[in-house]
Design an enzyme around this catalytic site. Structure first.
Site, short mmCIF file in Angstrom:
data_model
loop_
_atom_site.label_atom_id
_atom_site.label_comp_id
_atom_site.label_asym_id
_atom_site.label_seq_id
_atom_site.Cartn_x
_atom_site.Cartn_y
_atom_site.Cartn_z
N ASP A 131 24.29 54.31 54.66
CA ASP A 131 24.95 53.69 53.68
C ASP A 131 26.26 53.79 53.75
O ASP A 131 27.00 54.85 53.75
CB ASP A 131 24.36 54.33 52.03
CG ASP A 131 24.90 53.51 50.75
OD1 ASP A 131 25.83 52.92 50.79
OD2 ASP A 131 24.25 53.50 50.00
N TYR A 170 33.81 41.99 40.96
CA TYR A 170 33.51 41.27 42.42
C TYR A 170 34.59 40.75 42.89
O TYR A 170 35.23 40.85 44.00
CB TYR A 170 32.23 40.25 42.27
CG TYR A 170 32.20 39.98 43.83
CD1 TYR A 170 31.53 40.39 44.92
CD2 TYR A 170 32.45 38.43 43.97
CE1 TYR A 170 31.43 40.17 46.16
CE2 TYR A 170 32.37 37.88 45.48
CZ TYR A 170 31.68 38.61 46.44
OH TYR A 170 31.66 38.34 47.55
N ASN A 198 31.54 43.23 57.24
CA ASN A 198 30.60 42.22 56.65
C ASN A 198 29.86 42.76 55.59
O ASN A 198 29.75 42.05 54.44
CB ASN A 198 29.78 41.63 57.51
CG ASN A 198 28.71 40.92 56.79
OD1 ASN A 198 28.95 39.59 56.29
ND2 ASN A 198 27.47 41.36 57.06
N ARG A 215 39.38 52.79 58.51
CA ARG A 215 40.10 53.97 58.91
C ARG A 215 39.62 54.56 60.25
O ARG A 215 40.48 54.83 60.92
CB ARG A 215 40.11 54.86 57.65
CG ARG A 215 40.64 56.24 58.00
CD ARG A 215 41.99 56.07 57.90
NE ARG A 215 42.79 57.60 57.90
CZ ARG A 215 42.66 58.58 59.12
NH1 ARG A 215 42.23 57.85 60.08
NH2 ARG A 215 43.21 59.69 59.13
N ILE A 228 29.14 45.53 63.76
CA ILE A 228 29.17 44.61 62.62
C ILE A 228 28.39 45.23 61.49
O ILE A 228 27.31 45.74 61.97
CB ILE A 228 28.11 43.32 63.03
CG1 ILE A 228 28.69 42.61 64.20
CG2 ILE A 228 27.90 42.36 61.90
CD1 ILE A 228 27.71 41.59 64.87
N LYS A 284 37.02 41.53 46.27
CA LYS A 284 37.52 40.39 47.33
C LYS A 284 39.04 40.50 47.61
O LYS A 284 39.83 40.12 48.67
CB LYS A 284 36.72 39.15 47.20
CG LYS A 284 35.20 39.45 47.57
CD LYS A 284 35.01 40.06 49.06
CE LYS A 284 33.55 40.40 49.47
NZ LYS A 284 33.52 40.55 50.77
P1 NDP Z 1 23.56 39.41 52.24
O1 NDP Z 1 23.06 39.97 51.01
O2 NDP Z 1 22.43 38.51 52.92
O3 NDP Z 1 23.86 40.59 53.40
C1 NDP Z 1 24.85 41.52 52.90
C2 NDP Z 1 24.68 42.76 54.08
O4 NDP Z 1 25.53 43.73 53.56
C3 NDP Z 1 23.36 43.30 54.27
O5 NDP Z 1 23.10 43.47 55.61
C4 NDP Z 1 23.24 44.66 53.62
O6 NDP Z 1 22.63 45.38 54.30
C5 NDP Z 1 24.60 44.89 53.79
N1 NDP Z 1 25.07 46.04 52.72
C6 NDP Z 1 25.16 45.90 51.19
N2 NDP Z 1 25.48 46.99 50.76
C7 NDP Z 1 25.41 48.15 51.67
C8 NDP Z 1 25.60 49.57 51.85
N3 NDP Z 1 25.75 50.10 50.53
N4 NDP Z 1 25.57 50.17 52.86
C9 NDP Z 1 25.55 49.37 54.19
N5 NDP Z 1 25.06 48.07 54.14
C10 NDP Z 1 25.28 47.38 53.03
O7 NDP Z 1 24.73 38.62 51.71
P2 NDP Z 1 25.79 37.88 52.86
O8 NDP Z 1 25.60 37.67 54.27
O9 NDP Z 1 26.17 36.47 52.06
O10 NDP Z 1 27.06 38.76 52.73
C11 NDP Z 1 27.90 39.42 53.57
C12 NDP Z 1 29.26 39.36 53.21
O11 NDP Z 1 29.79 38.00 52.86
C13 NDP Z 1 29.70 40.27 51.94
O12 NDP Z 1 30.76 41.15 51.99
C14 NDP Z 1 29.77 39.14 50.89
O13 NDP Z 1 30.48 39.64 49.45
C15 NDP Z 1 30.61 38.13 51.73
N6 NDP Z 1 30.36 36.87 51.07
C16 NDP Z 1 29.25 36.21 50.80
C17 NDP Z 1 29.13 34.74 50.21
C18 NDP Z 1 28.08 34.22 49.82
O14 NDP Z 1 28.15 33.11 48.98
N7 NDP Z 1 26.77 34.65 50.32
C19 NDP Z 1 30.74 34.02 50.05
C20 NDP Z 1 31.71 34.90 50.40
C21 NDP Z 1 31.38 36.27 50.86
P3 NDP Z 1 21.24 46.42 53.57
O15 NDP Z 1 21.05 46.09 52.20
O16 NDP Z 1 20.11 46.87 54.79
O17 NDP Z 1 22.19 47.92 53.54
C1 8X3 Z 2 30.82 34.88 47.15
C2 8X3 Z 2 31.05 33.60 46.78
O1 8X3 Z 2 31.91 32.18 44.77
O2 8X3 Z 2 29.99 33.54 44.60
O3 8X3 Z 2 31.94 35.57 47.59
O4 8X3 Z 2 32.14 34.73 44.90
S1 8X3 Z 2 31.13 33.58 45.03
#
Ligand code: NDP
Ligand code: 8X3
Length: 255
Positions: free
Chosen positions: A64, A154, A88, A122, A11, A158
């Site tokens: 990262d 953004y 994710n 990949r 994950i 997506k």
């Molecule tokens: P959070 O900000 O709570 O979690 C994001 C996670 O991504 C963190 O664990 C962060 O870890 C990791 N991450 C971000 N950038 C990097 C990087 N450069 N390298 C490694 N890890 C990274 O947000 P969400 O849980 O909401 O987001 C998870 C996914 O869900 C994302 O892809 C987001 O686009 C998607 N999403 C979210 C929605 C929402 O409304 N919340 C709706 C639709 C989709 P760390 O900072 O420790 O690196």
């Molecule tokens: C995150 C949800 O509506 O902010 O993907 O784009 S939204």
């Protein structure tokens, strides 16, 4: 029925939000977990909690996802077959219009949400193909199906995840590898705080006077997608809070 017993699940982005909730739910199913993210302390704390609580093996790899070499090192270091990859890790950075947005925000989103996801996929898909099994699950978004003002990049990232999911399914045609995505609407995580660069007040307004999805709601959908019989491939699921009807139509309680 739990079909996930002892499966190895990688994950990305497990330090908060959807990734963290998903790690917890899959640990409950006795999965062996490999959790990634940049915030090492959080990853280690989560791993300690989950391995203590659920008697399962939890490894962490801090890096990262924008660094392709680190992605390769992470995947190469996993000895056993990777049964499930949950892509994710991702972020939104800013909500600025096309004519004035910051280039570094655009780079962060493209490099993380598209190129980071691609790098990991990949390396993992190559491994999965050798053993002719596995499941790749991408976290998309309603923003991958629609665009909204201030979301040009953004939403583009997506939409790219949506295209990558569809094309990867085609590339892996004839194998037993499944490819899915889960596309949420508003989920109350650290997402908006990150998008608005730590401005909690702005972030809270996103979820003001509505009941958003929780990270656990999405983790449950991910579990459902992963736990289908091996011949069942869910390609995408769009999941919205009842108060949200499209990327831009959101009903707040005094309306
Ligand atoms: P959070 O900000 O709570 O979690 C994001 C996670 O991504 C963190 O664990 C962060 O870890 C990791 N991450 C971000 N950038 C990097 C990087 N450069 N390298 C490694 N890890 C990274 O947000 P969400 O849980 O909401 O987001 C998870 C996914 O869900 C994302 O892809 C987001 O686009 C998607 N999403 C979210 C929605 C929402 O409304 N919340 C709706 C639709 C989709 P760390 O900072 O420790 O690196
Ligand atoms: C995150 C949800 O509506 O902010 O993907 O784009 S939204």
């Amino acid at each position: 029925m739990n079909r996930l017993n002892h499966k190895t699940v990688l994950i990305t982005g497990a330090t908060s939000g959807i990734g963290e909730a998903t790690a917890r739910l899959f640990a409950e199913q006795n999965c062996t977990l490999i959790l990634t993210g940049r915030r090492e302390v959080r990853l280690k704390q989560l791993a300690n909690t989950l391995s203590g609580q659920f008697n399962t093996s939890v490894q962490t790899v801090t890096f990262d996802i924008r660094n392709r070499e680190e992605c390769k090192k992470c995947v190469d270091a996993i000895e056993q077959p990777i049964d499930i990859l949950i892509n994710n890790a991702g972020l939104a950075s800013g909500l600025d219009p096309i004519d004035s947005a910051d280039f570094s925000d655009w780079d962060a989103m493209i490099d993380t949400n598209i190129k980071g996801l691609l790098s990991i996929t990949r390396f993992v898909s190559e491994r999965m193909k050798k053993v002719n099994k596995g499941h790749i699950i991408n976290i998309g978004s309603i923003a991958g199906h629609e665009a909204y003002p201030g979301g040009s990049v953004y939403c583009a990232t997506k939409h790219a995840v949506n295209a990558i999911t569809q094309a990867a399914k085609m590339d892996l045609s004839g194998t037993n590898i499944r490819v899915s995505s889960v596309s949420p609407g508003l989920v109350d995580t650290e997402f908006s705080t990150v998008r608005f660069n730590g401005d909690k007040e702005k972030a809270d307004k996103v979820y003001d006077r509505l009941k958003p999805l929780t990270a656990e709601d999405i983790a449950e959908i991910l579990l459902f997608v992963a736990n289908r019989p091996e011949h069942v491939n869910i390609l995408d699921t769009i999941v919205l809070p009842v108060a949200q009807s499209s990327a831009t139509i959101v009903h707040r309680s005094d309306q």
